[in-house]
Design a protein around this motif. Structure first.
Motif, short mmCIF file in Angstrom:
data_model
loop_
_atom_site.label_atom_id
_atom_site.label_comp_id
_atom_site.label_asym_id
_atom_site.label_seq_id
_atom_site.Cartn_x
_atom_site.Cartn_y
_atom_site.Cartn_z
N HIS A 127 13.27 9.94 -2.11
CA HIS A 127 12.30 9.10 -1.36
C HIS A 127 12.32 7.66 -2.19
O HIS A 127 12.78 7.37 -3.21
CB HIS A 127 10.92 9.44 -1.16
CG HIS A 127 10.17 9.75 -2.52
ND1 HIS A 127 10.32 10.67 -3.15
CD2 HIS A 127 9.31 9.10 -3.02
CE1 HIS A 127 9.51 10.90 -4.26
NE2 HIS A 127 8.97 9.68 -4.09
N GLY A 128 11.83 6.69 -1.68
CA GLY A 128 11.64 5.44 -2.25
C GLY A 128 10.55 4.62 -1.44
O GLY A 128 10.06 5.02 -0.64
N ALA A 129 10.35 3.18 -1.95
CA ALA A 129 9.23 2.40 -1.23
C ALA A 129 10.12 1.04 -0.93
O ALA A 129 10.59 0.33 -1.85
CB ALA A 129 7.96 2.40 -1.92
N ARG A 130 9.98 0.64 0.31
CA ARG A 130 10.60 -0.77 0.63
C ARG A 130 9.66 -1.90 0.04
O ARG A 130 8.51 -1.39 -0.38
CB ARG A 130 10.62 -0.90 2.03
CG ARG A 130 11.76 0.32 2.71
CD ARG A 130 12.25 -0.20 4.23
NE ARG A 130 13.23 0.54 4.49
CZ ARG A 130 13.16 1.84 5.04
NH1 ARG A 130 12.12 2.21 5.16
NH2 ARG A 130 14.30 2.44 5.22
N ALA A 131 10.06 -3.12 -0.10
CA ALA A 131 9.31 -4.08 -0.58
C ALA A 131 8.03 -4.47 0.06
O ALA A 131 7.99 -4.37 1.31
CB ALA A 131 10.25 -5.48 -0.59
N THR A 132 6.92 -4.55 -0.64
CA THR A 132 5.61 -4.89 -0.04
C THR A 132 5.82 -6.53 0.10
O THR A 132 6.10 -7.23 -0.98
CB THR A 132 4.61 -4.75 -1.23
OG1 THR A 132 4.58 -3.19 -1.43
CG2 THR A 132 3.26 -5.10 -0.70
N THR A 133 5.74 -7.14 1.26
CA THR A 133 5.95 -8.47 1.52
C THR A 133 4.86 -9.35 1.51
O THR A 133 5.09 -10.66 1.37
CB THR A 133 6.59 -8.38 3.04
OG1 THR A 133 5.86 -7.71 3.88
CG2 THR A 133 8.02 -7.74 2.82
N SER A 134 3.57 -8.66 1.46
CA SER A 134 2.41 -9.52 1.44
C SER A 134 1.27 -8.82 1.07
O SER A 134 1.25 -7.61 1.36
CB SER A 134 2.14 -10.20 2.84
OG SER A 134 1.68 -9.30 3.69
N GLY A 135 0.16 -9.38 0.45
CA GLY A 135 -0.87 -8.77 -0.02
C GLY A 135 -0.65 -7.87 -1.14
O GLY A 135 0.48 -7.85 -1.98
#
Length: 194
Positions: A127-135
């Motif tokens: 698994h992985g986590a995509r970019a947090t784009t805000s906050g």
């Protein structure tokens, strides 16, 4: 101390005296659930943990690359309040031998974190986590480990029952063996009727 080798922002919770609380969480909640859902990876014998928080945002870690956890079972709780992005993506459960193999279409799962909700998964679920784009997104993670499972794994010669690629290879070997046996039987039948 960094929470793990991939995240720069966060903290190891045992360093703040939360070891007893995380032990209780593992023993009273995670282990009983894992006993039912993850028995093949030592879910009923979880006996240690590594608990930490990680922070994602524009001035923090932005995303998390494709990986597996150093755990048999992982609890991932979303503590963030307001954020966009940061979706988790899962791509199949693999043993050490097959961790870098191709993903099959049926193994693709994307999950959008919801504050206050948790995901419980096998540590070997890629698994992985995509970019947090805000906050700002904050997650509590508890990597639960089983010393019994890890010891038994050292002596395992057969393929893993929980690795999708091991199971695919086993099925291919069985199909090949059946086809070869069928071919040999047809050949013998042909020789006896001549």
């Amino acid at each position: 101390m960094r929470p793990n080798t991939m995240n720069k922002f966060g903290a190891v919770l045992d360093d703040f005296g939360l070891e007893a609380m995380l032990d209780k969480l593992m023993n009273d909640f995670i282990r009983p659930i894992s006993k039912v859902f993850f028995p093949e990876v030592g879910g009923s014998t979880l006996d240690s943990h590594h608990g930490f928080v990680v922070e994602y945002g524009m001035d923090r870690d932005v995303e998390l690359g494709f990986h597996v956890d150093d755990s048999e079972v992982t609890l991932n709780v979303c503590l963030g309040r307001e954020f966009s992005g940061g979706e988790l993506f899962f791509r199949g459960v693999r043993c050490d031998k097959h961790v870098n193999t191709e993903t099959q279409s049926e193994e693709i799962l994307d999950y959008s974190h919801v504050p206050g909700y948790a995901v419980l998964h096998r540590g070997r679920h890629r698994h992985g986590a995509r970019a947090t784009t805000s906050g700002s997104r904050v997650n509590l993670l508890v990597w639960c480990r089983s010393s019994v499972f890890r010891e038994l794994k050292k002596y395992q010669k057969e393929c893993s029952s929980w690795c999708a690629e091991c199971q695919r290879e086993k099925k291919e070997r069985q199909c090949f063996s059946i086809a070869a046996t069928k071919q040999e039987l047809l050949k013998r039948i042909g020789n006896t009727s001549s």
